[in-house]
Every structure is written in structure tokens, then in C-alpha cells.
Design an enzyme around this catalytic site. Sequence first.
Site, PDB file in Angstrom:
ATOM      1  N   GLY A  90      40.787  40.128  35.312  1.00 15.52           N
ATOM      2  CA  GLY A  90      40.935  41.232  36.299  1.00 15.52           C
ATOM      3  C   GLY A  90      42.516  40.780  36.740  1.00 15.52           C
ATOM      4  O   GLY A  90      43.143  39.571  36.693  1.00 15.52           O
ATOM      5  N   CYS A 191      41.185  43.682  43.440  1.00 13.02           N
ATOM      6  CA  CYS A 191      41.334  44.378  42.266  1.00 13.02           C
ATOM      7  C   CYS A 191      42.291  44.591  41.711  1.00 13.02           C
ATOM      8  O   CYS A 191      42.559  45.389  40.694  1.00 13.02           O
ATOM      9  CB  CYS A 191      40.256  44.273  41.499  1.00 13.02           C
TER      10      CYS A 191
END
Length: 232
Positions: A90, A191
Site C-alpha cells: 500500500g 493511499c
Amino acid sequence: MNKTIKLEDLGSKDYKDTWDYQEVLFKGIVDAKIKNRREDTAKPTNNYFLFVEHPHVYTLGKSGDMSNLLVDEVQLKEKNARFYKVNRGGDITYHGPGQIVGYPILDLDNFFTDIHKYLRFLEEMIILTLAEYDLQAERSPGETGVWLDVGTPFARKICAMGVRASRWVTMHGFALNVNADLGYFDLMIPCGIRGKAVTSLNVELGKQTIDEAEVKTKLLKHFANLFEAEFL
């Protein structure tokens, strides 16, 4: 196979201290698996589930882009926040008060050896929990985590996820916004995805605060059902 999971609620704890603790538990499971293989034994391996709330912190995954953090060290200090590069998947993620963070440290050999399925089960746990609050949460194609109003201009993320796995042992996990201060998300590109908003359960329900203990109970219920596990 050992499908019991040792549950521990760490309360409010520094991110780095919690990461170090995860590493200790993670290494213990990996070492036990190596010993089993070396000695041709089949002694049960442990599983853990940690709940924690972190002071304000930004973490960047190993494939993340530093430019997704929109403030410098001075501004971080002004916001009483910290920053760490971490060994999960991530991009950039924020953790802070009002957010339920869960770290399952599991030997997937006790459940199933499929990381894709593992991530989908974590998402499903969140989706089922939010359904109990009459929210229709869902996955967003190509984006790990849990979202609301996917495919519309109002799409917003309510739960971020990032995991690491080695020898089928997991660490890191999910961060569900329950009573989060959403202003802290403005200091990053969540993100690494531009143009997507972030939300929190209390905002969605139009309430000042949500009972976090109640949310945790619901999360554990759905996790136990999905993984056919028992919490200790």
C-alpha cells in the site's frame, strides 16, 4: 491446525512501539514454523489479533510515493503527528484517535494459504459490520479497502488496509474510521489516490461519537465467522 486467536486490546499506543510488538509476535510464529519443518514436527502455531489506537501518525508502504505526504517535518510537528516508512503493502495511510486499527497476526496455514482471499475476508468483515449500521459499503475495483458510493462522484473511503505476509504469516491490517478527525487526511493523498474523499462512521451516521467498543465487538463477530475462528 490451530484456529484459536489470542485477542489483545493495546489501547492507545505509539505506532513504532506497536510495530515492534507486531514484529516480535510475527517472528515467534515464523520461527515456530521453521522449527516444525526442521524437526519434522507439527506443533501448533499461535495466532494473534491486536486492537490499537495510535496517536496521529502517517505511514508509507514500501511501494508508496513520498510526494503523497503534503506536509514537511515542521508542519508534522505543528500537527503533533509523526511519520514512518513501513514494510507493508500500500501507499500512504493516516492513523489517529477515533480510528479502530486491527492487526491480525495469523499463521494462514491454520486457515487458508491465499493472500487474495485473506484481504477479501478483511474487507468483508468491515462491509458486514457497517451493514449493521445500515451503511452499504463495498469494494472499489483495483483499490484495496472499503468504500461508500463506489462509482459515483461521491465515492469515499472509510477503511484502509495494508498487509505484509511471509511464510504465510500476516502482519499489519486495517484502519476503520469511526470517530476520526478527517482534517488530518487533508495533509496527504490518501493511499495515493487523487480525487477520492475519506469519511468516518460518525459522519455517515450524523452523530458526534460512535461507541467504539460496540464496533469492535461487531468486527470480531464477523471475523470469527469468516475465518471459522475462536477468540481467546
